[in-house]
Write a protein that holds these residues in place. Structure first.
Motif, short mmCIF file in Angstrom:
data_model
loop_
_atom_site.label_atom_id
_atom_site.label_comp_id
_atom_site.label_asym_id
_atom_site.label_seq_id
_atom_site.Cartn_x
_atom_site.Cartn_y
_atom_site.Cartn_z
N TRP A 124 7.75 6.33 3.12
CA TRP A 124 6.93 7.22 2.12
C TRP A 124 6.16 8.25 2.85
O TRP A 124 5.59 7.85 3.90
CB TRP A 124 5.97 6.31 1.19
N VAL A 125 5.83 9.36 2.19
CA VAL A 125 5.19 10.35 2.72
C VAL A 125 3.98 10.12 1.67
O VAL A 125 4.04 10.68 0.37
CB VAL A 125 5.61 11.60 2.80
N LEU A 126 2.66 9.73 2.19
CA LEU A 126 1.40 9.74 1.51
C LEU A 126 0.45 10.87 1.77
O LEU A 126 0.34 11.42 2.90
CB LEU A 126 0.75 8.41 1.62
N THR A 127 -0.34 11.35 0.52
CA THR A 127 -1.31 12.36 1.08
C THR A 127 -2.49 11.33 1.39
O THR A 127 -2.86 10.48 0.42
CB THR A 127 -1.46 13.20 -0.16
N LEU A 128 -3.28 11.79 2.39
CA LEU A 128 -4.39 10.95 2.49
C LEU A 128 -5.81 11.92 2.41
O LEU A 128 -5.61 13.05 3.09
CB LEU A 128 -4.67 10.47 4.00
N ASP A 129 -6.62 11.41 1.46
CA ASP A 129 -7.86 12.18 1.18
C ASP A 129 -8.88 11.17 2.29
O ASP A 129 -9.53 10.30 1.77
CB ASP A 129 -8.15 12.19 -0.22
N ASP A 130 -9.18 11.71 3.29
CA ASP A 130 -9.97 11.09 4.54
C ASP A 130 -11.39 11.44 4.82
O ASP A 130 -11.69 12.69 5.02
CB ASP A 130 -9.29 11.20 5.86
N TRP A 131 -12.49 10.73 4.75
CA TRP A 131 -13.88 10.90 4.93
C TRP A 131 -14.23 10.07 5.97
O TRP A 131 -14.11 8.98 6.08
CB TRP A 131 -14.61 10.69 3.58
N LEU A 132 -14.87 10.60 7.12
CA LEU A 132 -15.38 9.92 8.08
C LEU A 132 -16.76 10.41 8.35
O LEU A 132 -17.38 11.22 8.23
CB LEU A 132 -14.83 10.21 9.67
N LEU A 143 -17.04 14.12 8.35
CA LEU A 143 -15.77 15.02 8.38
C LEU A 143 -15.03 14.84 7.14
O LEU A 143 -14.78 13.30 6.83
CB LEU A 143 -15.06 14.96 9.87
N HIS A 144 -14.30 15.68 6.60
CA HIS A 144 -13.56 15.57 5.64
C HIS A 144 -12.24 16.38 5.74
O HIS A 144 -12.13 17.52 6.09
CB HIS A 144 -14.04 16.01 4.29
N TRP A 145 -11.12 15.48 5.93
CA TRP A 145 -9.80 16.15 5.81
C TRP A 145 -8.91 15.60 5.02
O TRP A 145 -8.46 14.35 4.63
CB TRP A 145 -9.42 16.34 7.36
N VAL A 146 -7.62 16.27 4.57
CA VAL A 146 -6.68 15.99 3.58
C VAL A 146 -5.33 16.30 4.35
O VAL A 146 -5.27 17.49 4.95
CB VAL A 146 -6.81 16.61 2.21
N TYR A 147 -4.66 15.08 4.52
CA TYR A 147 -3.38 15.49 5.20
C TYR A 147 -2.03 14.45 4.85
O TYR A 147 -2.67 13.64 3.94
CB TYR A 147 -3.45 15.31 6.77
N GLN A 148 -1.04 14.73 5.08
CA GLN A 148 0.13 13.79 4.78
C GLN A 148 0.44 13.02 5.97
O GLN A 148 0.62 13.18 7.19
CB GLN A 148 1.28 14.61 4.30
N LEU A 149 0.65 11.63 5.66
CA LEU A 149 0.99 10.63 6.72
C LEU A 149 2.44 9.93 6.27
O LEU A 149 2.66 9.66 4.88
CB LEU A 149 0.12 9.69 6.84
N LYS A 150 3.55 9.59 7.22
CA LYS A 150 4.62 9.03 6.95
C LYS A 150 4.16 7.54 7.11
O LYS A 150 3.83 7.13 8.10
CB LYS A 150 5.71 9.14 7.90
#
Length: 189
Positions: free
Chosen positions: A135-143, A120-127
């Protein structure tokens, strides 16, 4: 001189294009990842937070209690960091045509993920709290599902498009029944 710079720029563009993976490269990998199967019951995670240069900055463990009702699931996560800090997060997940959609209290908007094979791949923003600020970071997330009971999660954390940290996490299923009471998931209670 101009041709040399143009040639170097062209090589750089080609190299960078080759670095980005597509989730569809994994569509034939087995076992197939279905979040409603893997994230169902009690899970334990162990992780590292690394600086952009690869230095390990923090270690943590987490417990995750997960359950599903139809196409909607909840992940009640409790984190304990090596410095004693504790954090919680509740994900609400919804199955979509191509993957999953996730929301949580510290996620900005939604995380839309695509599944192919075991990935699974998703990109999202996390506080994220950093030094007393948020900070608001962008996460490029691979499961990636390794086997039916083990998942590896790697995430690049970026600020203004620049990688500031990397998260590496191993998640292991411990049982088919959640042991928590979903106290961090008020919508589920």
């Amino acid at each position: 001189m101009g041709k040399r710079i143009y040639g170097a720029a062209l090589v750089l563009v080609i190299l960078l294009a080759g670095c980005s993976a597509s989730v569809y490269e994994y569509e034939n990998n087995q076992p197939a990842l279905m979040l409603e199967d893997f994230f169902n019951g009690h899970l334990v995670a162990h992780g590292l937070l690394k600086s952009r240069t690869g230095t390990i900055k923090r270690r943590f463990t987490a417990t995750i209690d997960a359950r599903w009702d139809g196409d909607t699931g909840w992940l009640d996560e409790s984190f304990l960091f090596d410095d004693g800090e504790q954090q919680t997060r509740c994900w609400t997940l919804t199955k979509t045509d191509q993957g999953y959609r996730g929301t949580a209290g510290d996620v900005v908007g939604v995380a839309d993920g695509v599944v192919a094979g075991n990935t699974l791949h998703w990109v999202y923003q996390l506080k994220v709290p950093v030094g007393g600020r948020e900070w608001v970071l962008t996460l490029d997330d691979w499961l990636v599902l390794v086997d039916n009971d083990t998942l590896i999660n790697t995430t690049d954390l970026k600020k203004w498009g620049i990688k500031v940290a990397e998260l590496v996490l191993s998640i292991r299923r411990e049982g088919n029944a959640p042991v928590g009471n979903f106290e961090n998931c008020p919508a589920k209670n």
